[in-house]
Design a protein around this motif. Structure first.
Motif, PDB file in Angstrom:
ATOM      1  N   LEU A 103      -3.596   9.629  31.345  1.00 15.79           N
ATOM      2  CA  LEU A 103      -2.206   9.277  31.663  1.00 15.79           C
ATOM      3  C   LEU A 103      -2.102   8.880  33.139  1.00 15.79           C
ATOM      4  CD1 LEU A 103       0.809   9.146  31.037  1.00 15.79           C
ATOM      5  CD2 LEU A 103       0.956  11.601  31.450  1.00 15.79           C
ATOM      6  N   ALA A 104      -2.769   9.663  34.010  1.00 12.22           N
ATOM      7  CA  ALA A 104      -2.710   9.379  35.454  1.00 12.22           C
ATOM      8  C   ALA A 104      -3.302   7.997  35.746  1.00 12.22           C
ATOM      9  CB  ALA A 104      -3.478  10.451  36.214  1.00 12.22           C
ATOM     10  N   GLU A 105      -4.433   7.712  35.108  1.00 11.82           N
ATOM     11  CA  GLU A 105      -5.064   6.394  35.339  1.00 11.82           C
ATOM     12  C   GLU A 105      -4.145   5.275  34.871  1.00 11.82           C
ATOM     13  OE1 GLU A 105      -8.785   6.937  33.343  1.00 11.82           O
ATOM     14  OE2 GLU A 105      -9.301   8.497  34.801  1.00 11.82           O
ATOM     15  N   HIS A 106      -3.495   5.486  33.733  1.00 13.39           N
ATOM     16  CA  HIS A 106      -2.568   4.467  33.228  1.00 13.39           C
ATOM     17  C   HIS A 106      -1.431   4.236  34.230  1.00 13.39           C
ATOM     18  CE1 HIS A 106       0.477   2.493  30.783  1.00 13.39           C
ATOM     19  NE2 HIS A 106       1.299   3.431  31.197  1.00 13.39           N
ATOM     20  N   VAL A 107      -0.872   5.317  34.747  1.00 17.89           N
ATOM     21  CA  VAL A 107       0.283   5.210  35.662  1.00 17.89           C
ATOM     22  C   VAL A 107      -0.092   4.394  36.906  1.00 17.89           C
ATOM     23  CG1 VAL A 107       1.780   6.526  37.225  1.00 17.89           C
ATOM     24  CG2 VAL A 107       1.485   7.276  34.864  1.00 17.89           C
ATOM     25  N   VAL A 108      -1.245   4.688  37.499  1.00 17.22           N
ATOM     26  CA  VAL A 108      -1.582   3.954  38.731  1.00 17.22           C
ATOM     27  C   VAL A 108      -2.122   2.558  38.418  1.00 17.22           C
ATOM     28  CG1 VAL A 108      -1.898   5.906  40.283  1.00 17.22           C
ATOM     29  CG2 VAL A 108      -3.828   5.118  38.981  1.00 17.22           C
ATOM     30  N   ARG A 109      -2.819   2.408  37.297  1.00 15.39           N
ATOM     31  CA  ARG A 109      -3.404   1.088  36.998  1.00 15.39           C
ATOM     32  C   ARG A 109      -2.309   0.047  36.727  1.00 15.39           C
ATOM     33  NH1 ARG A 109      -6.357   2.298  32.868  1.00 15.39           N
ATOM     34  NH2 ARG A 109      -4.947   1.386  31.343  1.00 15.39           N
ATOM     35  N   THR A 110      -1.317   0.407  35.926  1.00 15.27           N
ATOM     36  CA  THR A 110      -0.292  -0.595  35.588  1.00 15.27           C
ATOM     37  C   THR A 110       0.863  -0.594  36.587  1.00 15.27           C
ATOM     38  OG1 THR A 110       1.064   0.841  34.193  1.00 15.27           O
ATOM     39  CG2 THR A 110      -0.824  -0.218  33.137  1.00 15.27           C
ATOM     40  N   GLY A 111       0.938   0.433  37.410  1.00 14.98           N
ATOM     41  CA  GLY A 111       1.975   0.454  38.454  1.00 14.98           C
ATOM     42  C   GLY A 111       3.393   0.457  37.905  1.00 14.98           C
ATOM     43  N   GLY A 112       3.548   0.764  36.629  1.00 19.98           N
ATOM     44  CA  GLY A 112       4.893   0.783  36.044  1.00 19.98           C
ATOM     45  C   GLY A 112       5.447  -0.602  35.773  1.00 19.98           C
ATOM     46  N   LEU A 113       4.620  -1.639  35.956  1.00 23.13           N
ATOM     47  CA  LEU A 113       5.151  -3.006  35.927  1.00 23.13           C
ATOM     48  C   LEU A 113       5.156  -3.652  34.546  1.00 23.13           C
ATOM     49  CD1 LEU A 113       3.488  -4.260  39.201  1.00 23.13           C
ATOM     50  CD2 LEU A 113       5.893  -3.749  38.844  1.00 23.13           C
ATOM     51  N   LEU A 114       4.426  -3.080  33.612  1.00 26.53           N
ATOM     52  CA  LEU A 114       4.346  -3.717  32.299  1.00 26.53           C
ATOM     53  C   LEU A 114       5.380  -3.122  31.343  1.00 26.53           C
ATOM     54  CD1 LEU A 114       0.452  -3.790  31.872  1.00 26.53           C
ATOM     55  CD2 LEU A 114       1.940  -5.512  32.868  1.00 26.53           C
ATOM     56  N   CYS A 115       5.671  -3.886  30.281  1.00 25.91           N
ATOM     57  CA  CYS A 115       6.570  -3.370  29.240  1.00 25.91           C
ATOM     58  C   CYS A 115       6.024  -2.069  28.686  1.00 25.91           C
ATOM     59  CB  CYS A 115       6.637  -4.358  28.089  1.00 25.91           C
ATOM     60  SG  CYS A 115       7.536  -5.838  28.452  1.00 25.91           S
ATOM     61  N   SER A 116       4.703  -1.973  28.670  1.00 22.92           N
ATOM     62  CA  SER A 116       4.055  -0.806  28.059  1.00 22.92           C
ATOM     63  C   SER A 116       3.754   0.284  29.087  1.00 22.92           C
ATOM     64  CB  SER A 116       2.755  -1.258  27.400  1.00 22.92           C
ATOM     65  OG  SER A 116       1.975  -1.958  28.345  1.00 22.92           O
ATOM     66  N   SER A 117       4.164   0.093  30.343  1.00 27.92           N
ATOM     67  CA  SER A 117       3.866   1.081  31.383  1.00 27.92           C
ATOM     68  C   SER A 117       4.760   2.307  31.259  1.00 27.92           C
ATOM     69  CB  SER A 117       4.121   0.489  32.769  1.00 27.92           C
ATOM     70  OG  SER A 117       3.245  -0.557  33.004  1.00 27.92           O
ATOM     71  N   CYS A 118       4.184   3.448  31.506  1.00 28.81           N
ATOM     72  CA  CYS A 118       4.952   4.691  31.445  1.00 28.81           C
ATOM     73  C   CYS A 118       5.926   4.751  32.626  1.00 28.81           C
ATOM     74  CB  CYS A 118       3.984   5.866  31.489  1.00 28.81           C
ATOM     75  SG  CYS A 118       4.821   7.429  31.661  1.00 28.81           S
ATOM     76  N   GLN A 119       7.205   4.868  32.325  1.00 28.53           N
ATOM     77  CA  GLN A 119       8.212   5.028  33.381  1.00 28.53           C
ATOM     78  C   GLN A 119       8.584   6.497  33.563  1.00 28.53           C
ATOM     79  OE1 GLN A 119       8.852   2.434  35.095  1.00 28.53           O
ATOM     80  NE2 GLN A 119       8.128   0.834  33.714  1.00 28.53           N
ATOM     81  N   VAL A 120       8.688   7.184  32.427  1.00 37.12           N
ATOM     82  CA  VAL A 120       9.092   8.593  32.471  1.00 37.12           C
ATOM     83  C   VAL A 120       8.082   9.404  31.656  1.00 37.12           C
ATOM     84  CG1 VAL A 120      10.904  10.261  31.897  1.00 37.12           C
ATOM     85  CG2 VAL A 120      11.536   7.950  32.575  1.00 37.12           C
ATOM     86  N   ILE A 121       7.674  10.539  32.206  1.00 37.26           N
ATOM     87  CA  ILE A 121       6.867  11.474  31.428  1.00 37.26           C
ATOM     88  C   ILE A 121       7.838  12.509  30.872  1.00 37.26           C
ATOM     89  CG2 ILE A 121       4.991  13.159  31.494  1.00 37.26           C
ATOM     90  CD1 ILE A 121       3.896  11.635  33.955  1.00 37.26           C
ATOM     91  N   PHE A 122       8.062  12.459  29.562  1.00 42.08           N
ATOM     92  CA  PHE A 122       8.948  13.439  28.928  1.00 42.08           C
ATOM     93  C   PHE A 122       8.128  14.647  28.511  1.00 42.08           C
ATOM     94  CE2 PHE A 122      11.681   9.651  27.859  1.00 42.08           C
ATOM     95  CZ  PHE A 122      12.797  10.073  28.566  1.00 42.08           C
ATOM     96  N   LEU A 123       8.692  15.820  28.785  1.00 46.27           N
ATOM     97  CA  LEU A 123       7.996  17.051  28.428  1.00 46.27           C
ATOM     98  C   LEU A 123       8.787  17.782  27.344  1.00 46.27           C
ATOM     99  CD1 LEU A 123       7.319  18.283  32.079  1.00 46.27           C
ATOM    100  CD2 LEU A 123       5.729  17.053  30.599  1.00 46.27           C
TER     101      LEU A 123
END
Lengths: 374, 420
Positions: free
Chosen positions: B235-255
């Protein structure tokens, strides 16, 4: 009182140690002003435990809350009501969004002596009238772009007998007219008066390349100059080595390397940075520059590459005392330049990649100022 | 620049190209149809040139930095095998014998693509989808296109001249309102990529009866339940790799928790993982600087815009986590600065319903036995992709696009009654 004017009326334009006390005093007053008049700045200072009394030595400048230019793109903060700010200037918006900064009268009165002092120092001021070819925007009501104003300002160092703009506002957009500029240059080159080309470096390069391709060249009259402002903007991928630019300028325009001047500044930090005769940006007494670590944002020692932190007490209308641009650069001791100036000089390596931000996350384009209407 | 009939023209020729366009379209459509095999062969030839490195110089010249790496990532999607599989999956079964006679799938006719500027190759890709379905494609190039799309079109039509009459591209900006309207008037379908502004702008321009195919911007999130012993590095790698810029980028981590203390514990556990991912991902000073600038901006915005909100900010090197008290899905601070919120599973549906039409990927991280039920709940909430958190932005072979099969939308079914 008047600590800012005392700094900007200073006669020794590159004496940093000699101006430290005046600089510190003016910055302290400037911060206090913003804390009193700008609610957003006050909140930031409170949250970060900063007050002007924290500034006791010149090294304390690093404690001033650091606002990235990105902040001014997203928040149009101000320390003065609009009616007290005679000028509002925007950045060029290379990355899609732009900063809007207001200038107060005190700032304008401080800028004039600074620009004149540096203009004389760098031999930009000449009594002989000149003709100007501007490879840039014509300032107008339709935009308030800082670089357009800078370029217009640069056409006053020698009395202007004529101005030709290569970018014209037509039907809601800028239309380039490089061919027209070339024709104008060819005509004015035959005249007796010096010609000054004021340009974005990229436009000058493309224009000179075009001249070379067409096998054309002109020899501009003695005393002609090239004044470069605004950086490479969206053409940074094509940025060329300065030596190639100077060689081409000599070949197709007949302008010597010593007659090519470059300027640096930002809407959020409108201090007039000039290149010395060795083409280095020495820090003038009206500004202080810190280089910050790209990961921790802590100040770095001389010579190390990091983000540019520009500090000046020039503006009271907006809290731009200590701003961090998205440029990467480093400082070098002034003595190693060899031009005679001892103030450290700044080398700018380019943008930190923020220009290439593109997005499809919902709402992000609007946030980044990239919303595109069909 | 304008691309028409396999040739480039200066913008000054716009009116003359537009003037001839209707006649050219009629002529092309009345000729033999464009076979998918012709397009596949041309794409195959282009792919071979791409793989040989012959086009590297062209990409370096026209595409933004990082485009080659991006291309590497999407290359399998434009392989012959992948495109053939898509054609079979998306269009299979639409034609064939029917009780009344037979059904055939035909191209819509003329597609106007309002191409996106957010990924260098997308304007070309949307046109390729149009070509594969036999449509004639008019592409409005995005503002930031540096010539890559035109270069690709030129190359494609050189490799297969039969494609030339099916490809047009126009470098039009919003000031060319009349020209865009003229193109829309010629289209059977308008394919719009972009944010709400672009989508509603094109809706206003589309003539009645013109099919609107909209690929709007989307929001994605991660949903974590029982994460304590699970690996968070993906998850961490995804967050920094896509920078939140893609439609598929994680914006919020829901717990999946009600408790603020549990959410705080998560932030303390996740921040070092995120910092490590940022340190590994941001290798160039410029990348690290970008992360640090956005982290600083996120901290300032918290102070200025959300004072008194009760948000908790966990600042790391070139990244940050902001724990907010509300439960809404919203845009994050981007570039490794992500939001964390509590969302117990029973509240998933109402929260997601409020973002209907904007949802895309849910990156689900939970123990195996919970997965099926949670995935079902997220699907009912309206998401269109459910992946692991590491693969939120990975392309899945033969996947749908925002819940739909695009090729199917670029076609129409013609029912033909058998007359005895």
């Amino acid at each position: 009182m008047f600590s800012r004017q005392k700094l900007f009326w200073l006669s020794r334009a590159y004496d940093l140690p000699g101006s430290d006390a005046r600089f510190l005093r003016a910055v302290r007053d400037n911060c206090a002003y913003h804390i009193r008049h700008c609610p957003e700045y006050r909140l930031i200072c409170q949250a970060e435990g900063f007050s002007p009394s924290c500034l006791n030595t010149i090294d304390d400048l690093e404690k001033i809350p650091l606002l990235p230019t990105l902040f001014f793109k997203r928040h149009h903060v101000s320390s003065m009501p609009g009616w007290r700010t005679p000028m509002k200037v925007t950045s060029s918006g290379t990355s899609g969004s732009f900063s809007r900064v207001s200038f107060d009268w005190g700032c304008i009165f401080a800028e004039i002596p600074m620009v004149l002092r540096l203009g004389f120092f760098h031999k930009l001021v000449a009594p002989m009238p000149a003709r100007y070819v501007i490879l840039g925007y014509k300032p107008g009501k339709q935009d308030k772009m800082g670089v357009a104003r800078t370029m217009f300002g640069l056409t006053h160092f020698a009395p202007p007998l004529g101005r030709f703009y290569a970018l014209r506002w037509r039907d809601g957009g800028y239309v380039p007219d490089l061919e027209g500029a070339v024709k104008k240059l060819a005509r004015w080159a035959r005249g007796p008066l010096p010609v000054r080309i004021v340009a974005f470096p990229s436009y000058l390069w493309f224009g000179m390349e075009r001249l070379e391709e067409l096998g054309l060249s002109v020899c501009l009259p003695k005393g002609s100059k090239i004044l470069l402002a605004g950086g490479w903007k969206q053409h940074y991928a094509q940025e060329v080595e300065k030596s190639r630019l100077y060689a081409l300028a000599k070949k197709v325009l007949g302008v010597e390397e010593g007659d090519i001047h470059e300027f640096f500044g930002a809407v959020e930090h409108p201090v007039f940075f000039n290149t010395c005769k060795r083409h280095h940006f020495h820090i003038p007494a009206y500004s202080r520059v810190m280089i910050r670590d790209v990961r921790t944002l802590k100040p770095l020692p001389m010579g190390e590459v990091g983000l540019l932190n520009l500090i000046t007490p020039l503006i009271n209308a907006a809290p731009v005392t200590s701003v961090m641009t998205d440029d990467l650069g480093y400082l070098t001791p002034g003595e190693s330049c060899g031009c005679g100036l001892t103030a450290p000089y700044l080398t700018i390596l380019g943008r930190a990649g923020l220009n290439d931000i593109t997005t499809c996350a919902a709402g992000a384009a609007e946030l980044l100022g990239k919303g595109e209407m069909p | 620049m304008i691309f028409a009939g396999g040739k480039l023209f200066p913008d000054a020729e716009l009116n003359s190209v537009l003037g001839d366009l209707e006649a050219e379209i009629v002529q092309t459509l009345s000729g033999p149809p464009l076979e998918a095999e012709t397009v596949l062969n041309a794409l195959d030839a282009l792919g071979r040139e791409l793989d040989s490195g012959a086009l590297d110089a062209l990409i370096a010249q026209y595409a933004p930095p990082g485009a080659l790496e991006e291309l590497e990532r999407v290359r399998p999607q434009i392989s012959r095998a992948s495109l053939e599989a898509r054609l079979a999956l998306e269009l299979g079964g639409l034609s064939g014998p029917r009780p009344f006679g037979r059904a055939e799938v035909r191209p819509l006719g003329v597609l106007l693509h309002v191409a996106p500027g957010n990924m260098a190759g997308l304007p070309a890709f949307t046109a390729v989808e149009g070509l594969l379905t036999g449509n004639l494609n008019l592409v409005k190039l995005p503002h930031g296109d540096r010539g890559l799309t035109l270069a690709v079109f030129q190359k494609l039509t050189e490799l297969e001249p039969k494609l030339a009459p099916y490809l047009y591209a126009f470098g039009l900006s919003s000031k060319h309102h009349g020209a865009i309207q003229a193109l829309a008037a010629l289209a059977d379908g308008i394919v719009t990529w972009g944010g709400d502004g672009a989508v509603s702008g094109m809706r206003r321009l589309a003539p009645p009866g013109c099919k609107l195919i909209e690929w709007g911007h989307r929001l994605s999130f991660a949903y974590l339940s029982g994460w304590e012993d699970l690996d968070l590095s993906g998850l961490a790698e995804h967050v920094v790799r896509t920078g939140g810029l893609l439609c598929s980028s994680c914006q919020v981590i829901f717990l999946n928790t009600e408790l603020l203390s549990v959410a705080e514990r998560f932030c303390k556990q996740f921040l070092p993982v995120l910092e490590k991912a940022a340190a590994e991902q941001y290798k160039l000073p410029g990348q690290a600087a970008q992360g640090a600038l956005y982290a600083r901006e996120a901290a300032l915005e918290q102070i200025v815009d959300r004072s008194g909100s009760g948000d908790l900010v966990f600042s790391g090197r070139c990244c940050s986590l902001t724990l907010r008290r509300d439960r809404e899905l919203e845009l994050s601070h981007l570039h490794g600065n992500v939001l964390v919120k509590r969302l117990p599973r029973e509240d998933i549906l109402p929260v997601l319903r409020r973002q209907r039409g904007r949802l895309q990927t849910a990156g689900l991280l939970c123990p195996g036995p919970e997965r099926e039920k949670l995935a079902g709940l997220l699907a009912r909430g309206g998401v269109t992709r459910i992946t692991g958190p590491a693969g939120m932005s990975s392309a899945l072979p033969c996947e749908a696009h925002d819940g739909e099969h695009p090729l199917r939308r670029y076609m129409r079914v013609v029912d033909m009654e058998k007359i005895f």
